[in-house]
Scaffold this motif. Structure first.
Motif, short mmCIF file in Angstrom:
data_model
loop_
_atom_site.label_atom_id
_atom_site.label_comp_id
_atom_site.label_asym_id
_atom_site.label_seq_id
_atom_site.Cartn_x
_atom_site.Cartn_y
_atom_site.Cartn_z
N GLY A 37 0.87 -1.21 0.10
CA GLY A 37 0.03 -0.06 -0.07
C GLY A 37 0.95 1.11 0.09
O GLY A 37 1.78 1.34 -0.77
N LEU A 38 0.71 2.37 0.92
CA LEU A 38 1.40 3.22 1.05
C LEU A 38 2.94 3.02 1.62
O LEU A 38 2.82 2.22 2.70
N ASP A 39 3.93 3.45 1.03
CA ASP A 39 5.28 3.26 1.46
C ASP A 39 5.68 4.29 2.38
O ASP A 39 4.91 5.28 2.72
N GLY A 40 7.14 4.24 3.00
CA GLY A 40 7.48 5.25 3.69
C GLY A 40 7.85 6.55 2.93
O GLY A 40 7.86 7.63 3.71
N ILE A 41 7.98 6.38 1.82
CA ILE A 41 8.38 7.93 0.98
C ILE A 41 6.96 8.46 1.01
O ILE A 41 6.94 9.73 1.24
N ALA A 42 5.75 7.86 0.69
CA ALA A 42 4.47 8.44 1.07
C ALA A 42 4.34 9.03 2.20
O ALA A 42 3.47 10.10 2.53
N VAL A 43 4.52 8.37 3.23
CA VAL A 43 4.41 8.94 4.68
C VAL A 43 5.26 10.29 4.86
O VAL A 43 4.73 11.17 5.45
N LEU A 44 6.59 10.18 4.41
CA LEU A 44 7.30 11.43 4.44
C LEU A 44 6.64 12.53 3.66
O LEU A 44 6.55 13.68 4.08
N ASN A 45 6.38 12.16 2.59
CA ASN A 45 5.52 13.31 1.72
C ASN A 45 4.48 13.81 2.38
O ASN A 45 4.27 15.35 2.37
#
Length: 444
Positions: free
Chosen positions: A59-67
């Motif tokens: 699903g959502l990865d860590g880069i999406a969380v960062l963004n």
């Protein structure tokens, strides 16, 4: 009292449970999520000090969380958990705003150390936000920024003295902000509606000193085509700031002393004494008591000025304020130069251990150079000048050696670590600390 509020995101439930247990024992308040989407929906950034997230998740990865959090709360630190193959990705994410990254499997104590730095950064971010909410510099804390006890004492003294019509001597090294203190005494007192007249005693030639300070009548000397009001009389109802008073020649000190004592001036070419309604604030970077004892400064002028003496601490005696001031100056520089505002800034290594001979002025110049990119990839700039600490020089040398090793290894952190005799994890930490770019063609 909690060490900090942490959100931990990883799709491995066992890892989340272990992190909650260890970090909880270490004093942190931890909430974990195995699904990034759920964390983004439930977590209010305002109530969190740091987010720790795995990079590779369904699903959502860590880069999406960062963004997401860079957009929602730019000063909220995000720490990435990476596998061996994700180091280049993590370093690139740091250049786009991640606070740090740590390789799996990680050492729990190492994670705690990173979280301590992250929560401190969050605290600084909140302090910056508070300062930015202050409109127009009307709050004293907005002018005299600092969490050090010495700064709190100085602010309290200014508020106590601002409305008392007493002359003040401000002492401190070059670049500590003596004029800022003088202006605060003026602006927060009953004379705020009057003029604040700053006089650099080292800059006025002795031949025109009396005319500048006391004024002159028409025809008082060749070229005096009209009457001129002197600076002391012009400041009526306000404040006269005598900067670098230690540089004033002894002969002129006697004349200034008389004006201070009598609160009157006699313009050149007249026999009329004119009253002046001013407050005098003097500043010196030297010990005027010692200068008086050595015969280089009039003792009577010193004692007349030093009814109250305020000592401004040098930056090396308030090192805890260095990160806060650096971030504040960097944010101001971004607005001044019309650059994108990036929230809190990664403080170059070695700043807090520097001796800062130029004090706050030197730190401000460094922050502006950093914002403009006039430095070497996050390392303290310069070529080993007299004001640079050993730690700064070692940091610069180390960054250059690591960068060369990465080039020689074709971008492979494993090969570069072997060439340098370092553990790969240690090398990755140094790459992140110095903001070095790992070539994209890492193959192993």
């Amino acid at each position: 009292m909690s060490r900090g509020s942490i959100v931990f995101i990883d799709d491995e439930a066992e890892l989340c449970a272990a992190a909650e247990e260890w970090l909880g024992v270490s004093g942190f308040s931890v909430t974990s999520y195995t699904a990034a989407q759920r964390a983004l929906e439930r977590v209010d950034p305002a109530g969190v000090d740091c987010v720790v997230t795995d990079v590779r998740m369904p699903g959502l990865d860590g880069i999406a969380v960062l963004n997401h959090y860079r957009a929602a709360a730019p000063d909220l630190p995000v720490v990435l958990l990476t596998g061996h193959g994700d180091v280049a990705l993590a370093v690139d994410a740091m250049r786009r705003g991640a606070h740090d990254f740590i390789e799996k499997p990680y050492d729990a104590e190492h994670l705690v150390a990173i979280l301590d730095r992250a929560t401190e950064r969050r605290r600084l971010g909140r302090e910056l936000a508070r300062l930015r909410r202050v409109a127009g510099g009307t709050e004293l804390e907005d002018r005299l920024v600092g969490l050090a006890p010495a700064m709190a004492t100085l602010r309290q003294s200014i508020l106590q003295l601002a409305d008392i019509d007493v002359d003040v001597l401000v002492t401190g090294e070059t670049g500590t902000g003596k004029e800022v203190i003088a202006r605060a005494l003026h602006d927060f007192g009953s004379r705020a509606q009057g003029q604040f007249v700053a006089i650099n005693c080292a800059a006025i030639p002795e031949t025109v000193f009396e005319s500048e300070m006391f004024g002159h009548a028409r025809g008082a000397f060749t070229g005096a085509a009209g009457e001129r009001v002197g600076k002391l009389e012009y400041a009526r109802g306000g404040t006269v700031f005598l900067d670098e008073i230690e540089s004033m020649p002894l002969a002129l000190q006697a004349k200034v002393l008389r004006a201070i004592q009598e609160r009157s001036v006699e313009p050149l070419g007249t026999n009329v004494s004119r009253p002046i309604d001013v407050r005098f604030i003097a500043a010196s970077k030297t010990d005027l008591r010692a200068e008086s004892a050595a015969g280089r400064f009039r003792p009577d002028l010193y004692f007349r000025l030093a009814t109250v003496e305020l000592a401004v601490p040098p930056l090396r005696q308030r090192r805890e304020d260095v990160p806060l001031l650096f971030n504040l100056f960097a944010a101001n520089a971004e607005r001044r130069f019309r650059l994108p505002e990036t929230g809190t800034h990664r403080v170059p290594p070695g700043l807090e251990s520097s001796e800062w001979p130029g004090n706050v002025r030197e730190l401000k110049a460094l922050a502006e150079r950093t914002v403009l990119g006039v430095m070497q990839r996050g390392v303290v700039p310069g070529e080993g000048g007299a004001g640079e600490s050993l730690a700064d020089r070692v940091a610069r040398f180390e960054a250059v050696v690591i960068e060369q090793a990465l080039r020689d290894a074709g971008g492979s952190t494993a090969d570069a670590a072997e060439r340098l005799g370092l553990a790969r994890r240690t090398l990755n930490e140094k790459i992140a600390r110095y903001g070095l770019r790992v070539p994209a063609e890492i193959s192993r």
